[in-house]
Design a protein around this motif. Structure first.
Motif, PDB file in Angstrom:
ATOM      1  N   LEU A 724      37.426 -21.394  84.958  1.00 22.69           N
ATOM      2  CA  LEU A 724      36.458 -21.189  86.033  1.00 22.69           C
ATOM      3  C   LEU A 724      35.027 -21.248  85.490  1.00 22.69           C
ATOM      4  CD1 LEU A 724      35.957 -20.508  89.002  1.00 22.69           C
ATOM      5  CD2 LEU A 724      36.136 -18.091  88.409  1.00 22.69           C
ATOM      6  N   VAL A 725      34.789 -20.690  84.313  1.00 20.97           N
ATOM      7  CA  VAL A 725      33.462 -20.727  83.696  1.00 20.97           C
ATOM      8  C   VAL A 725      33.052 -22.161  83.390  1.00 20.97           C
ATOM      9  CG1 VAL A 725      32.128 -20.045  81.671  1.00 20.97           C
ATOM     10  CG2 VAL A 725      33.655 -18.401  82.782  1.00 20.97           C
ATOM     11  N   VAL A 726      33.979 -22.933  82.849  1.00 18.27           N
ATOM     12  CA  VAL A 726      33.683 -24.325  82.492  1.00 18.27           C
ATOM     13  C   VAL A 726      33.336 -25.134  83.732  1.00 18.27           C
ATOM     14  CG1 VAL A 726      34.674 -26.432  81.577  1.00 18.27           C
ATOM     15  CG2 VAL A 726      35.055 -24.265  80.395  1.00 18.27           C
ATOM     16  N   VAL A 727      34.107 -24.955  84.806  1.00 15.30           N
ATOM     17  CA  VAL A 727      33.846 -25.694  86.042  1.00 15.30           C
ATOM     18  C   VAL A 727      32.468 -25.334  86.612  1.00 15.30           C
ATOM     19  CG1 VAL A 727      34.604 -25.995  88.414  1.00 15.30           C
ATOM     20  CG2 VAL A 727      36.282 -26.013  86.573  1.00 15.30           C
ATOM     21  N   THR A 728      32.130 -24.033  86.574  1.00 16.19           N
ATOM     22  CA  THR A 728      30.814 -23.597  87.089  1.00 16.19           C
ATOM     23  C   THR A 728      29.678 -24.218  86.289  1.00 16.19           C
ATOM     24  OG1 THR A 728      31.830 -21.516  87.773  1.00 16.19           O
ATOM     25  CG2 THR A 728      29.419 -21.573  87.651  1.00 16.19           C
ATOM     26  N   PHE A 729      29.805 -24.233  84.972  1.00 13.46           N
ATOM     27  CA  PHE A 729      28.781 -24.828  84.112  1.00 13.46           C
ATOM     28  C   PHE A 729      28.580 -26.304  84.414  1.00 13.46           C
ATOM     29  CE2 PHE A 729      27.804 -27.114  80.169  1.00 13.46           C
ATOM     30  CZ  PHE A 729      26.548 -26.592  79.874  1.00 13.46           C
ATOM     31  N   LEU A 730      29.688 -27.041  84.567  1.00 13.35           N
ATOM     32  CA  LEU A 730      29.588 -28.464  84.868  1.00 13.35           C
ATOM     33  C   LEU A 730      28.910 -28.692  86.217  1.00 13.35           C
ATOM     34  CD1 LEU A 730      33.073 -29.721  83.625  1.00 13.35           C
ATOM     35  CD2 LEU A 730      30.854 -30.017  82.515  1.00 13.35           C
ATOM     36  N   LEU A 731      29.209 -27.838  87.187  1.00 17.00           N
ATOM     37  CA  LEU A 731      28.584 -27.977  88.509  1.00 17.00           C
ATOM     38  C   LEU A 731      27.067 -27.782  88.421  1.00 17.00           C
ATOM     39  CD1 LEU A 731      28.981 -28.367  91.541  1.00 17.00           C
ATOM     40  CD2 LEU A 731      29.361 -25.908  91.735  1.00 17.00           C
ATOM     41  N   VAL A 732      26.606 -26.786  87.640  1.00 20.06           N
ATOM     42  CA  VAL A 732      25.165 -26.541  87.473  1.00 20.06           C
ATOM     43  C   VAL A 732      24.486 -27.733  86.817  1.00 20.06           C
ATOM     44  CG1 VAL A 732      23.461 -25.089  86.288  1.00 20.06           C
ATOM     45  CG2 VAL A 732      25.421 -24.041  87.437  1.00 20.06           C
ATOM     46  N   VAL A 733      25.134 -28.291  85.799  1.00 19.10           N
ATOM     47  CA  VAL A 733      24.571 -29.459  85.105  1.00 19.10           C
ATOM     48  C   VAL A 733      24.413 -30.631  86.057  1.00 19.10           C
ATOM     49  CG1 VAL A 733      24.996 -31.155  83.305  1.00 19.10           C
ATOM     50  CG2 VAL A 733      25.361 -28.729  82.842  1.00 19.10           C
ATOM     51  N   LEU A 735      24.042 -30.552  89.336  1.00 21.88           N
ATOM     52  CA  LEU A 735      22.930 -30.295  90.274  1.00 21.88           C
ATOM     53  C   LEU A 735      21.579 -30.528  89.611  1.00 21.88           C
ATOM     54  CD1 LEU A 735      24.277 -27.081  92.076  1.00 21.88           C
ATOM     55  CD2 LEU A 735      24.130 -29.401  93.006  1.00 21.88           C
ATOM     56  N   LEU A 736      21.418 -30.131  88.345  1.00 24.02           N
ATOM     57  CA  LEU A 736      20.169 -30.336  87.621  1.00 24.02           C
ATOM     58  C   LEU A 736      19.862 -31.812  87.442  1.00 24.02           C
ATOM     59  CD1 LEU A 736      17.771 -29.123  86.097  1.00 24.02           C
ATOM     60  CD2 LEU A 736      19.223 -29.008  84.053  1.00 24.02           C
ATOM     61  N   VAL A 737      20.886 -32.584  87.112  1.00 28.13           N
ATOM     62  CA  VAL A 737      20.706 -34.030  86.938  1.00 28.13           C
ATOM     63  C   VAL A 737      20.264 -34.679  88.240  1.00 28.13           C
ATOM     64  CG1 VAL A 737      21.900 -36.175  86.448  1.00 28.13           C
ATOM     65  CG2 VAL A 737      22.255 -34.204  84.977  1.00 28.13           C
ATOM     66  N   LEU A 740      16.505 -33.857  88.929  1.00 24.71           N
ATOM     67  CA  LEU A 740      15.620 -34.655  88.084  1.00 24.71           C
ATOM     68  C   LEU A 740      15.577 -36.105  88.534  1.00 24.71           C
ATOM     69  CD1 LEU A 740      16.460 -33.194  84.558  1.00 24.71           C
ATOM     70  CD2 LEU A 740      14.408 -32.794  85.931  1.00 24.71           C
ATOM     71  N   GLY A 741      16.746 -36.590  89.008  1.00 25.53           N
ATOM     72  CA  GLY A 741      16.790 -37.966  89.500  1.00 25.53           C
ATOM     73  C   GLY A 741      15.896 -38.153  90.713  1.00 25.53           C
ATOM     74  N   PHE A 742      15.964 -37.218  91.646  1.00 23.94           N
ATOM     75  CA  PHE A 742      15.096 -37.307  92.843  1.00 23.94           C
ATOM     76  C   PHE A 742      13.611 -37.208  92.452  1.00 23.94           C
ATOM     77  CE2 PHE A 742      18.915 -35.945  95.327  1.00 23.94           C
ATOM     78  CZ  PHE A 742      18.951 -37.066  96.147  1.00 23.94           C
ATOM     79  N   LEU A 743      13.282 -36.374  91.487  1.00 23.51           N
ATOM     80  CA  LEU A 743      11.896 -36.218  91.045  1.00 23.51           C
ATOM     81  C   LEU A 743      11.367 -37.511  90.456  1.00 23.51           C
ATOM     82  CD1 LEU A 743       9.433 -34.392  90.568  1.00 23.51           C
ATOM     83  CD2 LEU A 743      10.488 -33.675  88.409  1.00 23.51           C
ATOM     84  N   TRP A 744      12.209 -38.157  89.624  1.00 25.53           N
ATOM     85  CA  TRP A 744      11.765 -39.415  88.992  1.00 25.53           C
ATOM     86  C   TRP A 744      11.535 -40.498  90.027  1.00 25.53           C
ATOM     87  CZ3 TRP A 744      13.756 -44.362  88.585  1.00 25.53           C
ATOM     88  CH2 TRP A 744      13.169 -45.174  87.610  1.00 25.53           C
ATOM     89  N   ILE A 745      12.408 -40.604  91.045  1.00 26.35           N
ATOM     90  CA  ILE A 745      12.229 -41.605  92.105  1.00 26.35           C
ATOM     91  C   ILE A 745      10.936 -41.352  92.873  1.00 26.35           C
ATOM     92  CG2 ILE A 745      13.213 -42.444  94.283  1.00 26.35           C
ATOM     93  CD1 ILE A 745      15.983 -41.915  93.083  1.00 26.35           C
TER      94      ILE A 745
END
Length: 789
Positions: A724-733, A735-737, A740-745
């Motif tokens: 569960l911890v691993v899945v949560t971490f991947l989800l946060v990563v 969302l962050l990506v 940043l993608g929207f900001l760059w566009i």
């Protein structure tokens, strides 16, 4: 004719018999056997037991062995005699078209005791029969010579030989191709000539000899065999089982039948059920002598028969009395007419079939030559025992006295597939008490001999010798199982509380060979009931095994005090087990019962409980271990007991059990906790209809109680919290990506709009040569970058 035969075959196919009650495979720990073999010795084709039953003499391939069998649990080699053809004899045999390895060694057909100091042996000896006399003390060959007509040339051809008062009586073929049969007496004493069968008239038609037996009161030898029945006109050659007689002291006639049997006669054995085709091929015959002091006329002959018309394996046992055989040879005979070669009923003549015709007239002996087949057949003295789906090749019989004083005859029948069936004949029919596998590969040559005093059966096979105790009562661990076996050799001791062999004292022995078992004096006890605890997590696959006490028992399950499983529960599987996914409604007590002959007994009790994770333990682990599991109060207090019986496949089942509806297609790895506390990894392959086939594969062996404390679990157990911890971490990563993608566009669009403001009419299409992009930071936090065109 064809329609009547078809009708009989249809009637024949309706017979049935319950299966053996208990089955033991080769080298079973519950039914251990004693095996003896030597690397260079095989094909034990002849067995002879000494008078004191302490020594077993074995005739094998190129060897004769003396085995010490004085101890019931071990077989030891005393001495060995090597008796093999020379290299030149082997080459001669191969030159006659025989296989050097399969046909040309010396296969011992006969081993008999001549007297207290010497043995007689006869072997095929590279397709040139030889005989040998062996000193018992030194186990050395003191004399050997060619011995045609003493035993067959062919290693696998059956024959019969017996030594009576140091004289040898044989029934065998006398030529290389095995086409000339002969019944002879050799080693004749007191100056009497050796005698054999007159060959001027065909008295035997392609016989297969089976065994011989002496009638000491009338000094007659009876030879049992099969032959082609020439007295019948039939489309196919009709096999007829026969018994022939010769007088032990016959010396032949003075002019007619010189050195020939004057007492030879034969009769037919009829083994047949009413309105059925007869069982017309005799496979083996065992002579059961009457008790000591009884009249010899009470001698019984147990024959195992098969049928040449059977479309499937089937055997029958027919029992003949010596008095009936004597009566047949004392009656009228059929006469062979020279002109037509047909047998017709002749006038009764008192001298036919009688001994002491050495001084008979030529006219009387001429009539003896023509009249040798009795007019009356010999019928069974008791009911025919039929065994569908079984083809027996050998048989021995022993007599025993039950606890109530009644005598029972126990049959040991050997199948061609290597199973030994122990059978007792009851009023309701034959009962196969048990089957024991003694060898694996089908074999042509087998031999059996029994020691009633030692209660051991010896089986000779291609691998060696196997000693089979006639009973192992300790395998029945409860009173009810001991009685349900209905074994005359076993009874329940009330004082020792064990199933034991009857030793003459039956004061405290309970036994029920016949009649109802319900209401017997078995005392209730639960010491042999298996009690097991299974601790699992939610949604784990659970398997609860229930070993059947016998092949005749039927199993049933109940849950937490109910008489049967609730309808929403998975039903019993084909092997008698239960399999289901753990859920809150399925935690509790499970009970498996077996029913046989109207008697119910408890086999196993399970307590299935949930294992809690450390984060959700409702109370300390020590308190959980001490607390009572759910459903303990519903286990019940039934008293019948059962032991860890031999596992056999169930004969009936209600279904394969229900599966959860949320299983997706594909291969799913599930954890399976089985009844004994073993953990398995089970892969379920989904099918189009939603059902799955499951393949258990062992992964680790743990104590089910240890699952109450996950901190003590084995390293390969899965941690759902860490996942569960691993899945949560991947989800946060992720969302962050995306952010940043929207900001760059957005920055890119803004930069383009600025560039459009730099154009002027004076530029005449020239553009600014530098566009600076700032404040664009990478995911890794690197410096600003400038893109130059």
């Amino acid at each position: 004719m064809a329609s009547s035969v078809l009708l009989l075959l249809l009637l024949d196919s309706t017979r049935s018999l319950p299966p053996p009650r208990i089955s033991f495979l080769l080298n079973s720990t519950d039914r251990p056997l004693n095996h003896f073999s030597l690397p260079d010795v095989s094909n034990t084709t002849a067995l002879l037991l000494s008078n004191d039953a302490s020594t077993l003499y074995v005739g094998a391939r190129n060897a004769i062995l003396s085995l010490d069998v004085s101890q019931s649990d071990v077989i030891q080699l005393n001495k060995q005699v090597t008796w093999s053809p020379s290299e030149a004899e082997m080459e001669s045999c191969a030159g006659k078209g025989k296989n050097r390895q399969l046909d040309c060694p010396n296969f011992v057909h006969v081993i008999e005791a001549v007297n207290s100091s010497h043995l007689y042996a006869c072997g095929s000896f590279a397709y040139n029969p030889h005989q040998a006399f062996i000193d018992i003390r030194s186990m050395s060959v003191v004399h050997q010579a060619e011995a045609r007509a003493h035993c067959p040339y062919n290693p696998v051809e059956r024959s019969s030989a017996v030594i009576i008062d140091e004289e040898l009586f044989t029934a065998s073929t006398t030529d290389f191709k095995g086409r000339t049969p002969q019944i002879s007496r050799f080693l004749s004493k007191d100056g009497r000539p050796d005698v054999n069968l007159d060959s001027s008239v065909s008295r035997l038609e392609e016989p297969t000899f089976v065994s011989s037996s002496l009638d000491p009161a009338e000094k007659k030898l009876h030879i049992f065999f099969n032959e082609v029945g020439k007295e019948f006109n039939f489309v196919r050659q009709l096999q007829i089982p026969r018994v022939a007689q010769v007088c032990k002291d016959d010396v032949g006639g003075q002019r007619t039948l010189q050195k020939k049997w004057t007492s030879f006669a034969k009769s037919s054995l009829l083994c047949q059920l009413p309105k059925q085709l007869p069982f017309n091929i005799l496979e083996d015959m065992f002579t059961l002598q009457p008790p000591e002091g009884a009249d010899t006329s009470e001698t019984l002959f147990y024959g195992v028969f098969t049928s040449q018309w059977s479309i499937r394996p089937e055997s029958a046992v027919c029992i003949f009395k010596l008095t009936d055989i004597r009566n047949a040879f004392s009656g009228s005979f059929k006469t062979l007419e020279k002109e037509t070669y047909q047998l017709k009923l002749s006038q009764r003549r008192d001298y036919l079939g009688k001994c002491g015709l050495s001084n008979a007239s030529d006219a009387e002996l001429s009539e003896v030559k023509k009249s040798f087949l009795t007019n009356e057949d010999i019928h069974p003295a008791e009911k025919v025992l039929v065994f569908p789906e079984q083809k027996y090749s050998r048989m021995v019989v022993m007599t025993t006295q039950a606890a109530n004083g009644k005598q029972f005859n126990i049959l040991f029948l050997l199948t061609e597939s290597g199973f030994l069936h122990k059978v007792v004949s009851l009023d309701q029919g034959p009962r196969v008490i048990e089957e024991i596998q003694v060898f694996k590969e089908p074999q042509q040559v087998k031999s059996m001999i029994i020691s009633s005093s030692k209660r051991v059966l010896y089986v000779g096979t291609s691998e060696g010798v196997t000693a089979v105790p006639v009973a192992r009562c300790s395998v029945y661990r409860s009173c009810s199982q001991c009685l349900l076996a209905r074994d005359p050799l076993c009874g329940w001791s009330q004082t020792r509380r064990t199933c034991t062999a009857l030793d003459g004292s039956s004061a405290d022995i309970i036994q029920k060979v016949e009649g109802d078992i319900v209401g017997t004096e078995c005392q209730p006890s639960d010491e042999h009931v298996m009690k097991r605890e299974v601790v699992v997590r939610l949604n784990e696959l659970v398997k609860l095994d229930c070993p059947k006490p016998s092949n005749l028992a039927t199993l049933s399950w109940s849950f937490s005090g109910t008489k049967a499983l609730p309808s929403e529960f998975p039903q019993m599987r084909a092997d008698g087990s239960l399999m289901f996914f753990a859920s809150p409604t399925r935690f509790g007590g499970y009970r498996c019962q077996a029913k046989e002959d109207g008697l119910r007994e408890l086999v196993v009790i399970y307590t299935v409980r949930e294992a809690y994770s450390p984060r959700h333990l409702p109370k300390p682990v020590t308190e959980t271990l001490a607390s009572q599991s759910p459903g303990d109060e519903n286990i019940g207090t039934e008293e019948p007991t059962v032991s860890d019986g031999h596992k056999n496949e169930a004969t009936t089942t209600d279904g394969e059990g229900s599966e959860p509806k949320n299983i997706h297609k594909g291969d799913i790895e599930e954890r399976v906790t089985v009844a004994k506390g073993e953990t398995f990894s089970r892969k379920t392959h989904s099918t189009q209809d939603g059902s799955g086939s499951e393949e258990p594969a062992p992964t680790s062996r743990t104590d089910s109680r240890s699952m109450l404390n996950p901190s003590q679990s084995t390293p390969n157990q899965r941690s759902y919290y860490s996942e569960l911890v691993v899945v949560t971490f991947l989800l946060v990563v992720c969302l962050l990506v995306l952010a940043l993608g929207f900001l760059w566009i957005w920055k890119q669009k803004k930069a383009v709009s600025r560039g459009n403001g730099m154009f002027s009419p004076e530029d005449k299409g020239r553009t600014n040569t530098c566009i600076q992009v700032s404040e664009l930071t990478t995911l890794e936090g690197g410096p600003d970058q400038t893109i130059t065109q």
